[in-house]
Write an enzyme that holds these catalytic residues in place. Structure first.
Site, short mmCIF file in Angstrom:
data_model
loop_
_atom_site.label_atom_id
_atom_site.label_comp_id
_atom_site.label_asym_id
_atom_site.label_seq_id
_atom_site.Cartn_x
_atom_site.Cartn_y
_atom_site.Cartn_z
N LYS A 161 -63.62 -58.76 -16.06
CA LYS A 161 -65.03 -58.91 -15.73
C LYS A 161 -65.19 -59.84 -14.53
O LYS A 161 -64.34 -60.71 -14.31
CB LYS A 161 -65.78 -59.55 -16.92
CG LYS A 161 -66.03 -58.64 -18.09
CD LYS A 161 -66.83 -59.37 -19.16
CE LYS A 161 -67.05 -58.51 -20.38
NZ LYS A 161 -67.92 -57.35 -20.15
N ARG B 212 -65.46 -51.10 -29.24
CA ARG B 212 -65.35 -49.84 -29.98
C ARG B 212 -63.92 -49.61 -30.46
O ARG B 212 -63.68 -48.96 -31.46
CB ARG B 212 -65.87 -48.68 -29.12
CG ARG B 212 -65.11 -48.43 -27.86
CD ARG B 212 -65.88 -47.60 -26.84
NE ARG B 212 -66.87 -48.41 -26.11
CZ ARG B 212 -67.68 -47.93 -25.18
NH1 ARG B 212 -67.66 -46.63 -24.87
NH2 ARG B 212 -68.53 -48.71 -24.56
#
Ligand code: BES
Ligand code: ZN
Ligand code: ZN
Length: 509
Positions: A280, A354
């Site tokens: 990120k 996920r």
């Protein structure tokens, strides 16, 4: 914060501050509100004078302080806004503004005048609960690392007065229930606010074990060795770049009845999300310590569910791992095999939530055959873009479960909004080389493709709801001012009140 309920009239109590609500005056309103006559008499007409000179308007967030003639006590009037838009959420916010406004103002004790808040359509029970929420949650601050603090209200007494003294028993019960719930929220925030060096997956396991001991819950912790035996390739892959190994934590609350329903509550517990190899940007990366908020909410929900003795059996699952780009990290292009045998093509290591949830969902469904599964996850930036940072995204293909959660949302003031899940989204997560891929070729509908991915692990025949809490899980210095006063800077513990309320409504077949 200590909360007490008393029959006695607030104005005759000896608290540092007496608090009453005041509605916003409309343009044409000239007569002094009768509801404030007792307060005005105690102040020898000072409130009426402030009203007449239009200093006192009753706007939301407005706090007006009056000092009693002897100089020892104060009366604070908090604005409730327009009379016709009054509801329990207004009470929650107003009482939070009061405790925040009194911070550092030498007010240790506060007396809240219930009759000024229990005004149609807010009944006395709802008003008491909202006052508890607002004061306890509004007073909360994360102080673990602060060497100096300013004095906060320590004790708030809700005074029933003549108007409500007959309801004392019922209102005391409502207050003690709501105090238990608010305490669970504060406890959840304390853990969710911990930085990632401290709140490692193992530390979260310790918190779960301690809670289990306290409340008599069965707690099972699967460490990296056990996870390898169980073939939980998803959570292991995500945790492989960190020196702090992953943990899958399971808590069981047996439920109020012997053969009741079973609800599984599953949370994403990324103790820090750097993005991994798909790193990120640096800006705001520190906020990713809150990426464990779903799992920590599960802890809080189990605490509240067991304390309030909700009817269904509740299985809490926390999928905890740290997503770092260490030498052993998983990479884009890897294919991992998860607990239930399904394979995932890793396209982006930053779509890690996920991946850990794939094992957690697969495991809880296979092991417990729950009647319902609810997951909470700070899953996508797309959720924040779509709904902002106050409202969580709800994805649920079962109308009954969705409506149950929406009703709990309305009752608690934790906003959620239902979003669609269709074959369009299911198509987008299909992979050329594995069963599913963790990121799509088109970067659109990101909250919903993430949900489609999760659905494939919960199983299409499982009654399942997904709450994407990326936005509401925490507030920052810049978003705080748009949030209700009872959401402090940092972790909000979003979902604890909502899901607990839902569990309270689950009846046995
Ligand atoms: N933890 C983030 C989602 C997030 C974003 C939480 C902002 C709180 C605030 C999640 O793991 C993530 O990085 N998601 C990616 C998914 C994408 C790579 C498919 C995202 O939303 O950009
Ligand atoms: Zn991520
Ligand atoms: Zn994440």
């Amino acid at each position: 914060m200590r909360i007490v309920v008393e029959r006695r009239e607030a104005l005759s109590a000896a608290a540092d501050v007496v608090v009453s609500g005041v509605f916003e005056r409309s343009e044409k309103e000239t007569t002094f509100p009768r509801a404030l006559e007792k307060e005005d008499a105690a102040l020898k007409g000072a409130i009426r004078a402030a009203w007449d000179r239009k200093e006192l308007k009753g706007k939301r967030k407005e706090l007006t302080t009056f000092h009693t003639p002897d100089g020892h006590h104060r009366i604070v009037l908090v604005g409730l806004g327009p009379r016709e838009r009054y509801d329990a959420e207004v009470v929650r916010r107003a009482s939070a503004e009061v405790v925040k406004g009194l911070k550092g103002k030498a007010a240790r004790t506060a007396s809240l005048r219930l009759p000024s808040f229990a005004v149609d359509p807010v009944g006395s029970d709802a008003a008491v609960r909202a006052l508890v929420d607002g004061t306890v949650l509004g007073a909360y601050e994360f102080l673990k690392y602060k060497s100096t603090t300013e004095g906060m209200v320590e004790e708030a007494t809700i005074h029933l007065g003549d108007e409500f003294s007959r309801e004392e028993a019922g209102l005391k019960k409502a207050a003690s229930e709501e105090i238990a719930l608010a305490d669970a929220v504060v406890w959840t925030r304390e853990i969710a606010n911990l930085p990632a060096d401290t709140a490692t997956p193992e530390r979260l396991a310790e918190e779960a074990r301690a809670l289990g001991k306290d409340l008599g819950l069965k707690v099972t912790v699967f460490d990296e060795k056990k996870l390898a035996e169980m073939k939980c390739g998803g959570i292991l892959a995500v945790g492989s770049g960190s020196a702090h190994p992953p943990r899958l934590i399971v808590l069981e609350y047996p439920g109020g009845a012997r053969r009741g329903r079973t609800v599984a509550v599953v949370g994403k517990g990324i103790t820090f999300d750097s993005g991994g190899i798909s790193l990120k940007p640096a800006l705001h990366m520190q906020e990713m310590k809150f990426d464990k908020s779903g799992a920590v909410a599960v802890l809080g929900i189990l605490r509240a569910a067991a304390t309030l003795k909700v009817p269904p059996r509740v299985i809490g699952v926390m999928a905890c791992a740290e997503n770092l780009p260490g030498g052993g990290a998983y990479r884009p292009g890897d294919v991992v095999r998860t607990f239930n045998g399904k394979t995932i093509e890793v396209v982006n290591t930053d779509a890690e939530g996920r991946v850990v949830l794939s094992d957690a969902l697969g495991y809880v469904v296979a092991q417990y055959r729950p009647d319902e599964v609810i997951d909470l996850a700070t899953l996508t930036g797309a959720q924040v873009i779509a709904l902002g940072d106050d409202t969580a995204g709800l994805v649920c293909t079962d109308d009954k479960l969705a409506n149950g959660l929406l009703a709990a949302s309305a009752a608690t003031g934790e906003p959620i909004w239902r979003m669609p899940l269709t074959d369009y989204h299911r198509e987008l997560v299909k992979s050329e080389i594995a069963d599913v891929r963790n990121s799509t070729e088109l970067t659109i509908g990101g909250m919903l493709t993430a949900a489609a991915f999760l659905e494939s692990f919960a199983g299409a025949s499982t009654t399942w709801a997904h709450l994407d809490i990326a936005g509401p899980a925490y507030t920052t210095v810049s978003t705080r001012k748009y949030q209700p006063g009872y959401q402090n800077i940092g972790a909000t513990a979003f979902g604890v009140r909502l899901v607990t309320r839902y569990l309270q409504s689950v009846v046995h077949p």
